[in-house]
Design a protein around this motif. Sequence first.
Motif, mmCIF file in Angstrom:
data_model
loop_
_atom_site.group_PDB
_atom_site.id
_atom_site.type_symbol
_atom_site.label_atom_id
_atom_site.label_comp_id
_atom_site.label_asym_id
_atom_site.label_seq_id
_atom_site.Cartn_x
_atom_site.Cartn_y
_atom_site.Cartn_z
ATOM 1 N N GLU A 39 0.767 -1.179 0.285
ATOM 2 C CA GLU A 39 -0.180 -0.104 0.015
ATOM 3 C C GLU A 39 0.413 1.285 0.082
ATOM 4 O OE1 GLU A 39 -3.920 -0.696 2.487
ATOM 5 O OE2 GLU A 39 -2.173 -1.035 3.632
ATOM 6 N N PHE A 41 0.705 5.470 0.533
ATOM 7 C CA PHE A 41 0.436 6.968 0.841
ATOM 8 C C PHE A 41 0.611 8.138 0.562
ATOM 9 C CE2 PHE A 41 -0.393 3.004 3.543
ATOM 10 C CZ PHE A 41 -1.854 2.794 3.720
ATOM 11 N N GLU A 79 1.014 2.252 10.459
ATOM 12 C CA GLU A 79 -0.285 3.157 9.686
ATOM 13 C C GLU A 79 -0.412 4.623 10.426
ATOM 14 O OE1 GLU A 79 -4.095 1.029 9.445
ATOM 15 O OE2 GLU A 79 -2.653 -0.843 10.027
ATOM 16 N N ARG A 93 -4.130 6.638 6.538
ATOM 17 C CA ARG A 93 -5.557 6.503 5.797
ATOM 18 C C ARG A 93 -6.964 7.148 5.839
ATOM 19 N NH1 ARG A 93 -4.868 0.743 4.537
ATOM 20 N NH2 ARG A 93 -4.211 -0.251 6.043
ATOM 21 N N THR A 94 -6.986 7.784 6.804
ATOM 22 C CA THR A 94 -7.558 8.954 7.234
ATOM 23 C C THR A 94 -6.963 10.500 6.919
ATOM 24 O OG1 THR A 94 -7.656 9.140 9.234
ATOM 25 C CG2 THR A 94 -9.055 7.785 8.472
#
Length: 135
Positions: A39, A41, A79, A93-94
Amino acid sequence: MTMSVKKYDIGWVDAFQSGKLYSIRVAGRKMVLARRGDEFFALRDVCPHQGAKLSSGLLMGEVVAEYPGQQPKLRREGEFLSCPWHGWKIDLRTGCFPLKEPECVRVRRYAVHVEDERVLVALSAKGSLRPSKLD
């Protein structure tokens, strides 16, 4: 209403190591790119607290205990991005700072996509994009 989207090629997947932060510039915007396994980001490279460069921070997890006296556990390792100045923790993620209201303290996120082993950052006319609108 359909927004126009432009994808910017920022490099080969293998050029970015998992667990590391990268300072990048895409279409004149300073961003921090993080890789966690497969992943990717991308966030604006500015802490909302006092403007520190987030790409100089660290990736970390979240330490939690379900109830008082319980042994804390590490979860969601890698994360969260920790600001280098005051340790503000941003969810990759947010883009949110988890201890504040999500709508109040947030770092702009950018959609990242992998195509043919190339890492692409997608920008709309307004500069950011929801991941579901990538294609």
